[in-house]
Design an enzyme around this catalytic site. Structure first.
Site, mmCIF file in Angstrom:
data_model
loop_
_atom_site.group_PDB
_atom_site.id
_atom_site.type_symbol
_atom_site.label_atom_id
_atom_site.label_comp_id
_atom_site.label_asym_id
_atom_site.label_seq_id
_atom_site.Cartn_x
_atom_site.Cartn_y
_atom_site.Cartn_z
ATOM 1 N N SER A 7 -65.731 -24.654 -13.032
ATOM 2 C CA SER A 7 -65.218 -25.455 -14.152
ATOM 3 C C SER A 7 -64.474 -26.670 -13.630
ATOM 4 C CB SER A 7 -64.269 -24.613 -15.002
ATOM 5 O OG SER A 7 -63.536 -25.483 -15.841
ATOM 6 N N HIS A 32 -69.670 -26.099 -15.052
ATOM 7 C CA HIS A 32 -69.051 -25.783 -16.340
ATOM 8 C C HIS A 32 -68.152 -26.947 -16.749
ATOM 9 C CE1 HIS A 32 -67.818 -22.865 -19.425
ATOM 10 N NE2 HIS A 32 -66.586 -23.341 -19.281
ATOM 11 N N ASP A 34 -65.632 -28.293 -19.667
ATOM 12 C CA ASP A 34 -64.787 -27.850 -20.779
ATOM 13 C C ASP A 34 -64.342 -29.021 -21.640
ATOM 14 O OD1 ASP A 34 -64.444 -24.977 -20.424
ATOM 15 O OD2 ASP A 34 -63.445 -25.485 -18.544
ATOM 16 N N MET A 36 -62.204 -30.125 -24.935
ATOM 17 C CA MET A 36 -61.146 -29.644 -25.845
ATOM 18 C C MET A 36 -60.674 -30.778 -26.751
ATOM 19 S SD MET A 36 -58.892 -27.647 -23.042
ATOM 20 C CE MET A 36 -59.623 -26.453 -21.931
ATOM 21 N N HIS A 65 -69.100 -26.407 -22.482
ATOM 22 C CA HIS A 65 -68.350 -25.461 -23.313
ATOM 23 C C HIS A 65 -67.503 -26.268 -24.302
ATOM 24 C CE1 HIS A 65 -64.957 -22.170 -23.295
ATOM 25 N NE2 HIS A 65 -65.547 -22.266 -24.463
ATOM 26 N N MET A 67 -64.911 -26.622 -27.004
ATOM 27 C CA MET A 67 -63.780 -25.998 -27.705
ATOM 28 C C MET A 67 -63.294 -27.016 -28.723
ATOM 29 S SD MET A 67 -62.104 -24.283 -24.329
ATOM 30 C CE MET A 67 -63.087 -25.299 -23.257
ATOM 31 N N MET A 136 -64.839 -15.109 -23.642
ATOM 32 C CA MET A 136 -63.592 -15.668 -23.107
ATOM 33 C C MET A 136 -62.693 -14.533 -22.627
ATOM 34 S SD MET A 136 -63.895 -18.886 -23.151
ATOM 35 C CE MET A 136 -62.253 -19.204 -22.481
ATOM 36 N N ASP A 174 -65.456 -16.335 -18.810
ATOM 37 C CA ASP A 174 -64.688 -17.553 -18.509
ATOM 38 C C ASP A 174 -63.191 -17.291 -18.654
ATOM 39 O OD1 ASP A 174 -63.785 -20.174 -18.304
ATOM 40 O OD2 ASP A 174 -64.753 -20.882 -20.140
HETATM 41 C C1 DX5 Z 1 -60.308 -22.383 -20.591
HETATM 42 C C2 DX5 Z 1 -61.602 -22.931 -20.025
HETATM 43 C C3 DX5 Z 1 -61.970 -22.389 -18.699
HETATM 44 C C4 DX5 Z 1 -61.013 -22.698 -17.582
HETATM 45 C C5 DX5 Z 1 -61.156 -21.653 -16.524
HETATM 46 O O1 DX5 Z 1 -60.196 -22.736 -21.919
HETATM 47 O O2 DX5 Z 1 -62.668 -22.639 -20.915
HETATM 48 O O3 DX5 Z 1 -63.303 -22.779 -18.350
HETATM 49 O O4 DX5 Z 1 -61.243 -23.962 -17.018
HETATM 50 O O5 DX5 Z 1 -60.178 -21.853 -15.569
HETATM 51 P P1 DX5 Z 1 -59.690 -20.703 -14.561
HETATM 52 O O6 DX5 Z 1 -60.911 -20.248 -13.791
HETATM 53 O O7 DX5 Z 1 -58.697 -21.413 -13.720
HETATM 54 O O8 DX5 Z 1 -59.121 -19.585 -15.390
HETATM 55 ZN ZN ZN Z 2 -64.773 -22.950 -20.306
#
Ligand code: DX5
Ligand code: ZN
Length: 214
Positions: A7, A32, A34, A36, A65, A67, A136, A174
């Site tokens: 990620s 990956h 992310d 947000m 991903h 969010m 998650m 994740d």
């Molecule tokens: C959290 C993200 C994850 C995050 C994982 O909302 O979706 O992908 O980056 O990070 P680690 O591996 O550090 O928990």
């Molecule tokens: Zn993620």
């Protein structure tokens, strides 16, 4: 073999191109990404321009991903920026079925994700529309959190269900993935491990990826 999806939330954004290349050269199976929106989760990460700027520099499969609330509004923009797979949260969609179909109609792989408090039964009817189910193992929003074991039962349930229903979706987990929690997830039936901190914060990213894969 278990796939690893680092990620980039844990990367150094001042040298993102180099960081992406480092995990690609270290044998990562996909990347990956992310996204947000500060609404669905209490944090804001980045948007399409970041994906567009790394797309020409990488051959990796882009595992995006989302969010964000009502992600259907933006899926074609994420396709244009270079996504190969788009995962949406069932909790964030007014019409998850329509959203998953729209992702596939764009020619992309489709994923559905559930937060730690959401049961597998909430997505049971959607499974035939999914190429991936993302479980998650932390509350979405931030990297570096502690793994929540409730994810393990959901991974097992999804693994059993795909056999029962003759489906072929992949199961991804994740949040809080390290050497110890990776093993628990693989034993439970996971196919893809997302790892932010444990890969990007390691001095030897190839070793970090190899350890997770074992
Ligand atoms: C959290 C993200 C994850 C995050 C994982 O909302 O979706 O992908 O980056 O990070 P680690 O591996 O550090 O928990
Ligand atoms: Zn993620």
């Amino acid at each position: 073999m278990t796939k690893i999806s680092p990620s980039i939330l844990a990367a150094d954004f001042s040298k993102l191109g180099e960081d992406v290349a480092s995990v690609e050269n270290a044998g990562a199976d996909m990347l990956h990404i992310d996204i947000m929106d500060g609404m669905f989760v209490p944090n804001i990460s980045f948007g399409m321009p970041i994906i567009s700027s790394i797309r020409p520099k990488s051959k990796m499969f882009f595992d995006v991903h989302l969010m964000i609330c009502e992600p259907i509004r933006y899926i074609s923009e994420f396709k244009k920026s270079g996504a190969d797979l788009i995962t949406v949260h069932v909790e964030a969609c007014e019409d998850p079925e329509k959203t998953l179909k729209a992702i596939r109609e764009l020619g992309l792989k489709s994923g559905i994700s559930i937060k730690p408090g959401t049961p597998v039964s909430d997505i049971r009817e959607l499974l035939p529309l999914c190429d991936l189910v993302l479980v998650m193992s932390v509350e979405p929003g931030f990297g570096g959190q502690k793994f929540m074991p409730i994810a393990l039962d959901k991974i097992k349930e999804l693994d059993t269900l795909r056999k029962e229903l003759s489906l072929s979706y992949e199961i991804e987990v994740d949040g809080g993935i390290n050497e110890e929690t990776a093993k628990l997830c693989v034993d439970a039936g996971v196919d893809i491990l997302v790892a932010g901190s444990s890969v990007f914060r390691s001095d030897d990213r190839k070793a970090a990826i190899d350890i997770l894969r074992k």
